[in-house]
Design a protein around this motif. Structure first.
Motif, PDB file in Angstrom:
ATOM      1  N   ARG A   1      19.711   6.616 -58.885  1.00 14.53           N
ATOM      2  CA  ARG A   1      19.236   5.316 -59.386  1.00 14.53           C
ATOM      3  C   ARG A   1      19.139   5.310 -60.912  1.00 14.53           C
ATOM      4  O   ARG A   1      18.833   4.280 -61.493  1.00 14.53           O
ATOM      5  N   TRP A   2      19.387   6.445 -61.555  1.00 14.32           N
ATOM      6  CA  TRP A   2      19.399   6.535 -63.017  1.00 14.32           C
ATOM      7  C   TRP A   2      20.807   6.155 -63.463  1.00 14.32           C
ATOM      8  O   TRP A   2      21.661   6.986 -63.732  1.00 14.32           O
ATOM      9  N   THR A   3      21.067   4.844 -63.468  1.00  7.73           N
ATOM     10  CA  THR A   3      22.393   4.341 -63.806  1.00  7.73           C
ATOM     11  C   THR A   3      22.279   3.392 -64.990  1.00  7.73           C
ATOM     12  O   THR A   3      21.222   2.800 -65.231  1.00  7.73           O
TER      13      THR A   3
ATOM     14  N   SER B   1       6.804   5.019 -66.146  1.00  8.38           N
ATOM     15  CA  SER B   1       6.890   4.256 -64.894  1.00  8.38           C
ATOM     16  C   SER B   1       6.981   2.754 -65.158  1.00  8.38           C
ATOM     17  O   SER B   1       7.657   2.034 -64.418  1.00  8.38           O
ATOM     18  N   GLU B   2       6.330   2.269 -66.219  1.00  6.79           N
ATOM     19  CA  GLU B   2       6.453   0.854 -66.579  1.00  6.79           C
ATOM     20  C   GLU B   2       7.891   0.532 -67.006  1.00  6.79           C
ATOM     21  O   GLU B   2       8.447  -0.497 -66.625  1.00  6.79           O
ATOM     22  N   PHE B   3       8.506   1.425 -67.778  1.00  6.67           N
ATOM     23  CA  PHE B   3       9.907   1.249 -68.178  1.00  6.67           C
ATOM     24  C   PHE B   3      10.796   1.153 -66.936  1.00  6.67           C
ATOM     25  O   PHE B   3      11.630   0.248 -66.819  1.00  6.67           O
ATOM     26  N   VAL B   4      10.606   2.065 -65.989  1.00  2.00           N
ATOM     27  CA  VAL B   4      11.411   2.093 -64.769  1.00  2.00           C
ATOM     28  C   VAL B   4      11.218   0.791 -63.972  1.00  2.00           C
ATOM     29  O   VAL B   4      12.179   0.197 -63.484  1.00  2.00           O
ATOM     30  N   ARG B   5       9.977   0.347 -63.866  1.00  2.00           N
ATOM     31  CA  ARG B   5       9.682  -0.888 -63.128  1.00  2.00           C
ATOM     32  C   ARG B   5      10.357  -2.082 -63.793  1.00  2.00           C
ATOM     33  O   ARG B   5      11.023  -2.887 -63.133  1.00  2.00           O
ATOM     34  N   ARG B   6      10.226  -2.189 -65.117  1.00  2.00           N
ATOM     35  CA  ARG B   6      10.822  -3.327 -65.832  1.00  2.00           C
ATOM     36  C   ARG B   6      12.351  -3.280 -65.787  1.00  2.00           C
ATOM     37  O   ARG B   6      13.000  -4.329 -65.796  1.00  2.00           O
ATOM     38  N   ALA B   7      12.919  -2.088 -65.759  1.00  2.24           N
ATOM     39  CA  ALA B   7      14.373  -1.953 -65.688  1.00  2.24           C
ATOM     40  C   ALA B   7      14.885  -2.106 -64.262  1.00  2.24           C
ATOM     41  O   ALA B   7      16.099  -2.093 -64.032  1.00  2.24           O
ATOM     42  N   ALA B   8      13.977  -2.268 -63.318  1.00  2.00           N
ATOM     43  CA  ALA B   8      14.304  -2.464 -61.898  1.00  2.00           C
ATOM     44  C   ALA B   8      15.158  -1.328 -61.340  1.00  2.00           C
ATOM     45  O   ALA B   8      16.154  -1.551 -60.658  1.00  2.00           O
ATOM     46  N   MET B   9      14.761  -0.110 -61.630  1.00  2.00           N
ATOM     47  CA  MET B   9      15.470   1.048 -61.093  1.00  2.00           C
ATOM     48  C   MET B   9      14.906   1.379 -59.734  1.00  2.00           C
ATOM     49  O   MET B   9      15.220   2.189 -59.026  1.00  2.00           O
TER      50      MET B   9
ATOM     51  N   VAL C   1      19.934  -6.552 -69.896  1.00  2.00           N
ATOM     52  CA  VAL C   1      18.671  -5.986 -69.417  1.00  2.00           C
ATOM     53  C   VAL C   1      17.972  -5.254 -70.550  1.00  2.00           C
ATOM     54  O   VAL C   1      16.769  -5.422 -70.765  1.00  2.00           O
ATOM     55  N   TRP C   2      18.729  -4.453 -71.315  1.00  2.00           N
ATOM     56  CA  TRP C   2      18.136  -3.757 -72.460  1.00  2.00           C
ATOM     57  C   TRP C   2      17.523  -4.767 -73.435  1.00  2.00           C
ATOM     58  O   TRP C   2      16.412  -4.558 -73.921  1.00  2.00           O
ATOM     59  N   ARG C   3      18.245  -5.857 -73.723  1.00  2.00           N
ATOM     60  CA  ARG C   3      17.721  -6.868 -74.662  1.00  2.00           C
ATOM     61  C   ARG C   3      16.451  -7.516 -74.128  1.00  2.00           C
ATOM     62  O   ARG C   3      15.559  -7.864 -74.887  1.00  2.00           O
ATOM     63  N   GLN C   4      16.369  -7.647 -72.821  1.00  2.00           N
ATOM     64  CA  GLN C   4      15.191  -8.256 -72.221  1.00  2.00           C
ATOM     65  C   GLN C   4      13.994  -7.307 -72.247  1.00  2.00           C
ATOM     66  O   GLN C   4      12.880  -7.729 -72.551  1.00  2.00           O
ATOM     67  N   ILE C   5      14.204  -6.039 -71.925  1.00  2.00           N
ATOM     68  CA  ILE C   5      13.065  -5.134 -71.809  1.00  2.00           C
ATOM     69  C   ILE C   5      12.660  -4.488 -73.134  1.00  2.00           C
ATOM     70  O   ILE C   5      11.494  -4.136 -73.300  1.00  2.00           O
ATOM     71  N   ILE C   6      13.604  -4.316 -74.063  1.00  2.00           N
ATOM     72  CA  ILE C   6      13.288  -3.808 -75.405  1.00  2.00           C
ATOM     73  C   ILE C   6      14.004  -4.710 -76.411  1.00  2.00           C
ATOM     74  O   ILE C   6      15.060  -4.368 -76.942  1.00  2.00           O
ATOM     75  N   PRO C   7      13.447  -5.878 -76.676  1.00  2.00           N
ATOM     76  CA  PRO C   7      14.146  -6.874 -77.497  1.00  2.00           C
ATOM     77  C   PRO C   7      14.409  -6.453 -78.940  1.00  2.00           C
ATOM     78  O   PRO C   7      15.312  -6.991 -79.567  1.00  2.00           O
ATOM     79  N   PHE C   8      13.678  -5.476 -79.459  1.00  2.00           N
ATOM     80  CA  PHE C   8      13.879  -5.088 -80.854  1.00  2.00           C
ATOM     81  C   PHE C   8      14.990  -4.059 -81.058  1.00  2.00           C
ATOM     82  O   PHE C   8      15.291  -3.693 -82.200  1.00  2.00           O
ATOM     83  N   LEU C   9      15.654  -3.601 -79.999  1.00  2.00           N
ATOM     84  CA  LEU C   9      16.775  -2.663 -80.176  1.00  2.00           C
ATOM     85  C   LEU C   9      17.861  -3.304 -81.036  1.00  2.00           C
ATOM     86  O   LEU C   9      18.178  -4.478 -80.862  1.00  2.00           O
TER      87      LEU C   9
END
Length: 159
Positions: free
Chosen positions: A36-38, A151-159, A44-52
């Motif tokens: 599941r680490w794909t 775990s919050e990162f994983v949840r937000r990334a829907a892994m 998705v990256w822009r949504q979960i970490i918008p400042f990247l």
């Protein structure tokens, strides 16, 4: 060795996997073990970490170990610009990254962009550490809090 071989080898010996001398969160190994680490879509990256500052991709075990060596912290002229240091220097929190207490889990897709997302074990629960990400500005790179826990990162990334 590939991801499944390294995990299987550690499992067969009931040993913990260490990357650059740091034990990654069990959840990370479980995600890799279950495939599941794909890579996440750029949206998705822009949504979960918008400042990247650009596109990044998740790293496998070998790339995590390679990217987490922290060689920039050993180059005096680059240390202040990249804001990376080692634990043997005076302690600093964000916007600095202590490469002795972190593991890169994602890095830039475009060579030379110098964008990273890392697990930061400072001021964190070692079983569920915080996630930081780089942000470039006029004064160089700053490391910012992206998630208070892995775990919050994983949840937000829907892994």
């Amino acid at each position: 060795a590939g991801i499944s071989q390294r995990i299987a080898f550690a499992d067969s010996r009931n040993k913990q996997i260490l990357l650059s001398g740091i034990a990654p969160p069990i959840l990370l190994i479980d995600l890799m073990r279950s495939e599941r680490w794909t890579n996440l879509d750029d949206s998705v990256w822009r949504q979960i970490i918008p400042f990247l500052d650009g596109p990044v991709e998740l790293l496998d075990l070998d790339a995590i170990e390679f990217e987490s060596r922290g060689t920039v912290a050993d180059i005096p002229d680059a240390t202040d610009w990249m804001r990376e240091m080692r634990s043997n220097t005076p302690s600093r929190d964000l916007p600095w990254l202590d490469v002795s207490k972190s593991l890169f889990i994602a890095a830039n897709k475009i060579p030379g962009d110098d964008i990273g997302v890392a697990i930061d074990y400072r001021e964190s629960d070692p079983d569920d550490p915080r996630i930081v990400a780089s942000k470039w500005g006029d004064d160089g790179c700053e490391w910012r809090l992206a998630f208070s826990t892995f775990s919050e990162f994983v949840r937000r990334a829907a892994m």
